[in-house]
Structures are given as C-alpha cells and as structure tokens.
Design an enzyme around this catalytic site. Structure first.
Site, PDB file in Angstrom:
ATOM      1  N   LEU A 137      18.506  -5.902   6.261  1.00 22.12           N
ATOM      2  CA  LEU A 137      19.621  -5.751   5.316  1.00 22.12           C
ATOM      3  C   LEU A 137      20.916  -5.552   6.102  1.00 22.12           C
ATOM      4  O   LEU A 137      20.967  -4.747   7.034  1.00 22.12           O
ATOM      5  CB  LEU A 137      19.358  -4.556   4.397  1.00 22.12           C
ATOM      6  N   HIS A 185       8.729   3.241   9.067  1.00 14.57           N
ATOM      7  CA  HIS A 185       8.493   2.375  10.221  1.00 14.57           C
ATOM      8  C   HIS A 185       7.240   2.866  10.945  1.00 14.57           C
ATOM      9  O   HIS A 185       7.102   4.067  11.187  1.00 14.57           O
ATOM     10  CB  HIS A 185       9.712   2.404  11.155  1.00 14.57           C
ATOM     11  N   SER A 237       0.839  -1.217   0.000  1.00 14.22           N
ATOM     12  CA  SER A 237       0.000   0.000   0.000  1.00 14.22           C
ATOM     13  C   SER A 237       0.866   1.256   0.000  1.00 14.22           C
ATOM     14  O   SER A 237       0.470   2.278  -0.571  1.00 14.22           O
ATOM     15  CB  SER A 237      -0.989  -0.008   1.170  1.00 14.22           C
ATOM     16  N   ASN A 274      13.525   4.086   4.638  1.00 16.88           N
ATOM     17  CA  ASN A 274      12.596   3.108   5.209  1.00 16.88           C
ATOM     18  C   ASN A 274      11.448   3.843   5.877  1.00 16.88           C
ATOM     19  O   ASN A 274      11.603   4.988   6.305  1.00 16.88           O
ATOM     20  CB  ASN A 274      13.313   2.244   6.247  1.00 16.88           C
ATOM     21  N   ASP A 308      16.122   0.095  12.052  1.00 18.48           N
ATOM     22  CA  ASP A 308      15.208   1.205  12.389  1.00 18.48           C
ATOM     23  C   ASP A 308      15.931   2.319  13.138  1.00 18.48           C
ATOM     24  O   ASP A 308      15.436   2.827  14.158  1.00 18.48           O
ATOM     25  CB  ASP A 308      14.003   0.682  13.215  1.00 18.48           C
TER      26      ASP A 308
HETATM   27  C1  GRF Z   1       3.749  -0.646   6.890  1.00 20.03           C
HETATM   28  O1  GRF Z   1       3.077  -0.479   8.114  1.00 20.03           O
HETATM   29  C2  GRF Z   1       5.185  -0.265   7.040  1.00 20.03           C
HETATM   30  O2  GRF Z   1       5.399   0.780   7.926  1.00 20.03           O
HETATM   31  C3  GRF Z   1       5.783  -1.520   7.608  1.00 20.03           C
HETATM   32  O3  GRF Z   1       5.122  -2.564   6.929  1.00 20.03           O
HETATM   33  C4  GRF Z   1       3.845  -2.117   6.491  1.00 20.03           C
HETATM   34  C5  GRF Z   1       3.816  -2.313   5.017  1.00 20.03           C
HETATM   35  O4  GRF Z   1       2.593  -2.066   4.464  1.00 20.03           O
HETATM   36  N1  GRF Z   1       7.214  -1.495   7.470  1.00 20.03           N
HETATM   37  P1  GRF Z   1       2.417  -2.057   2.877  1.00 20.03           P
HETATM   38  O5  GRF Z   1       3.025  -3.320   2.319  1.00 20.03           O
HETATM   39  O6  GRF Z   1       3.074  -0.820   2.339  1.00 20.03           O
HETATM   40  O7  GRF Z   1       0.924  -2.049   2.679  1.00 20.03           O
END
Ligand code: GRF
Length: 224
Positions: free
Chosen positions: A93, A109, A13, A107, A145
C-alpha cells in the site's frame, strides 16, 4: 464498538482467528467488510459463512495503483470502517492509502521485525540460520513492514525445521497475537509515543511451557 475492515489475499486463517474471537465474545469489534484483491481467496468464503460482506477489488482491473487504493478506500468508507486490518494482504500500500488512515492500519508479519521484512520471511529466517523466529503485529506506515510494533511472539528455530514447519508454528501464534492486538486497540489501550507502543495495563510476558514461545507484552488468558 470499533468497526474494522479486513484485507486479505488468500486463505484467511488470520481472518478466521479474528472471527473466532468475536464469536466467542472476547473481541469486541464489528467486522464490517472483508476485501480481497484475489477473487479466489478462500477468506472470502470464510467471511460469507458468517454473514460478513465480502468484496473483491481486483488490482489487475486498475492501471494506476492509486485508483486501486481509492476503490479500497471507497468500500471501507461506505462500510464505516475505522481500523483497517491487513491479514495476508499481498499488495504493497502506498502513502496515498496509508496517509488516509494514519495509525489506523494494522499488519501481521511472520518474522521478528525488523529482521526479515518482505516476502518469504520464514524461509529467509531458516536459510539465514536464525535461532529465533516469530511474528509481529505492527501499525503500518509508509515503509514496508516498518511501523510501530504492538506485540511480538518469539519461538525457536529447530535444526529439523524447514520453511514449511516453521511457517506452521509461527502461524499458530499469529492467530493468538493478532486478535489480542486488535482487542487492545478496541479497548483504547494503545498509545504511540515516538515509535514506541505503550499498552495500558499490559500483561507481563507470556511463556508457554509446552511449545517454547515468549510473547511480550503478554497475552491475556482469553487470547491464549
Ligand atoms: C500469514 O503468515 C501472514 O503473516 C502473512 O501472510 C500469511 C497469511 O495467512 N502476511 P492467512 O491468509 O491469514 O492464512
């Protein structure tokens, strides 16, 4: 134009949010490739729908982590990727990969780092009793993170929230701050001083009156 590669493992998403902003003409990047370590990831289908090359690099097929990461690098280099965008990519990674792209990996988070790094951050926040939760876009360094923070969105954890409802509310803002952060990078407006990220002409904090959220630095109107 900045060439990016997006690494996913699942729904994608956040990938969709990035694609949408590119399609709307407010995010000036070219998505050269989407790579998934999971062949079932729905994000691969999303990429294909927009004619973006979608590549599977299955980690199980490599006995050494380094070989898996080398294959990722091979694909990214072959596609001419300059910036690597991790969007729900569920593999850690190592410094081998990160060292290949210093300050060139982003990234997202689903927590207000440095609180709640690692998996199930939203559940951790609820169980801990945190009163504010949110999401963070940051550069990736050797620690998980941990790298320099570009943008964060903070929102309240309500007494009625559980991990599921909180995750959905956080995801809504992930979809706004991630394209914004990538846009600043594409516009060459980001500088890292020690571990502080300075954004040139950063908008002031964004406050949404309808769903309490505080985003600092602010969102530009086209990313709200
Ligand atoms: C998101 O909550 C992101 O922060 C975390 O994994 C989820 C991924 O969601 N790292 P999507 O695959 O982008 O829908």
């Amino acid at each position: 134009m900045l060439s990016i590669g997006v690494l996913i493992s699942g729904s994608g998403s956040n990938l969709q949010a990035i694609i949408d902003k590119v399609e709307q003409g407010v995010l000036d990047v070219e998505i050269k490739v989407v790579i998934s370590n999971n062949p079932q990831a729905y994000g691969l289908t999303r990429a294909q729908q927009y004619g973006i090359p979608a590549v599977v690099v299955e980690h199980q097929k490599f006995s050494e982590r380094k070989d898996f990461e080398q294959e990722l690098i091979n694909v990214l280099e072959q596609k001419g990727v300059q910036i690597v965008v991790l969007a729900g990519f569920m593999r850690v990674l190592t410094s081998f990969f990160v060292g290949h792209y210093p300050n060139k990996i982003l990234n997202i988070h689903p927590a207000l780092l440095p609180s709640f790094p690692g998996v199930a951050a939203q559940k951790q926040a609820v169980e801990y009793g945190a009163k504010l939760a949110g999401c963070t876009v940051h550069f990736v360094d050797e620690k998980m993170d941990h790298g320099p923070i570009i943008i964060q969105a903070a929102l309240p954890v309500l007494p009625s929230d559980d991990a599921k409802t909180l995750s959905a509310k956080i995801l809504h803002w992930e979809h706004r701050i991630y394209p914004q952060a990538i846009s600043w990078l594409a516009q060459d407006r980001i500088e890292i001083v020690n571990r502080q990220v300075v954004i040139k002409d950063a908008p002031s904090s964004f406050v949404d009156q309808n769903s309490p959220v505080l985003i600092s630095p602010g969102l530009e109107p086209s990313f709200v």
